[in-house]
Design a protein around this motif. Sequence first.
Motif, PDB file in Angstrom:
ATOM      1  N   UNK A   1      29.827  27.481 -79.106  1.00  0.00           N
ATOM      2  CA  UNK A   1      30.443  26.813 -80.259  1.00  0.00           C
ATOM      3  C   UNK A   1      29.398  26.422 -81.292  1.00  0.00           C
ATOM      4  N   UNK A   2      28.254  25.927 -80.824  1.00  0.00           N
ATOM      5  CA  UNK A   2      27.164  25.541 -81.736  1.00  0.00           C
ATOM      6  C   UNK A   2      26.675  26.762 -82.494  1.00  0.00           C
ATOM      7  N   UNK A   3      26.539  27.865 -81.809  1.00  0.00           N
ATOM      8  CA  UNK A   3      26.118  29.119 -82.429  1.00  0.00           C
ATOM      9  C   UNK A   3      27.112  29.534 -83.516  1.00  0.00           C
TER      10      UNK A   3
ATOM     11  N   UNK B   1      17.988  34.766 -82.362  1.00  0.00           N
ATOM     12  CA  UNK B   1      19.104  34.197 -83.121  1.00  0.00           C
ATOM     13  C   UNK B   1      18.609  33.029 -83.970  1.00  0.00           C
ATOM     14  N   UNK B   2      17.742  32.180 -83.404  1.00  0.00           N
ATOM     15  CA  UNK B   2      17.206  31.051 -84.156  1.00  0.00           C
ATOM     16  C   UNK B   2      16.467  31.545 -85.405  1.00  0.00           C
TER      17      UNK B   2
ATOM     18  N   UNK C   1      16.342  21.848 -83.526  1.00  0.00           N
ATOM     19  CA  UNK C   1      17.521  21.611 -84.367  1.00  0.00           C
ATOM     20  C   UNK C   1      18.793  22.122 -83.691  1.00  0.00           C
ATOM     21  N   UNK C   2      18.680  23.258 -83.009  1.00  0.00           N
ATOM     22  CA  UNK C   2      19.847  23.832 -82.344  1.00  0.00           C
ATOM     23  C   UNK C   2      20.356  22.903 -81.240  1.00  0.00           C
TER      24      UNK C   2
ATOM     25  N   UNK D   1      22.015  18.172 -81.160  1.00  0.00           N
ATOM     26  CA  UNK D   1      23.288  17.493 -80.871  1.00  0.00           C
ATOM     27  C   UNK D   1      23.525  17.248 -79.381  1.00  0.00           C
ATOM     28  N   UNK D   2      23.020  18.133 -78.534  1.00  0.00           N
ATOM     29  CA  UNK D   2      23.202  17.953 -77.095  1.00  0.00           C
ATOM     30  C   UNK D   2      22.372  16.780 -76.596  1.00  0.00           C
ATOM     31  N   UNK D   3      21.180  16.639 -77.112  1.00  0.00           N
ATOM     32  CA  UNK D   3      20.282  15.567 -76.691  1.00  0.00           C
ATOM     33  C   UNK D   3      20.728  14.236 -77.275  1.00  0.00           C
ATOM     34  N   UNK D   4      21.101  14.216 -78.541  1.00  0.00           N
ATOM     35  CA  UNK D   4      21.487  12.981 -79.224  1.00  0.00           C
ATOM     36  C   UNK D   4      22.746  12.368 -78.641  1.00  0.00           C
TER      37      UNK D   4
END
Length: 172
Positions: A48-50, A93-94, A103-104, A107-110
Amino acid sequence: MAGFGLEQWVSYLGLERVVDPDKDHPVYRKRLNGKIIDLRQLDLLVAQRLRDLRTDRQLAQAKVAMLLGLKEATYARYETASSLMTVGRLLHVFEVLNITPEEFFDPFVKERPPQSEGNSQEAERNKLMEETVGHLQKLDETALKMVHDLVLAMEPRTIEKQKGNGAAKAAP
């Protein structure tokens, strides 16, 4: 020094033992948004993030696929997590999306819940580390090299201080 035993390491990292239906033995995970997310769900979040990053950049799947040297159908499977990427492909991809790994995954860490009171020093250290990395990412090459050299020069003193006066132990 033999290092941490399994239980010490699990405790130090704040991991929890969970049963993964795809494994015949327990695995250890951290909570995300207050709960343990199974690996399949995590794959779906990455997909989804991708997809979100690609659409934020107003890029068609076909264009991203072409930049990656893939068929569009192959890339589309990455965005649905029906196919999983290698780490090398993800890094590619990055590059194509002009995003850093930090940056990718940010959101998972935060989204992790705040540390417990017992780990407040560790939480404060992690916050300071995160903020410092953010500042470092903004530096040009010359300034970054100067900071790097300064950190290297300080390292022996930091290690001696930790050995000699009972200061906090270095991370294992």
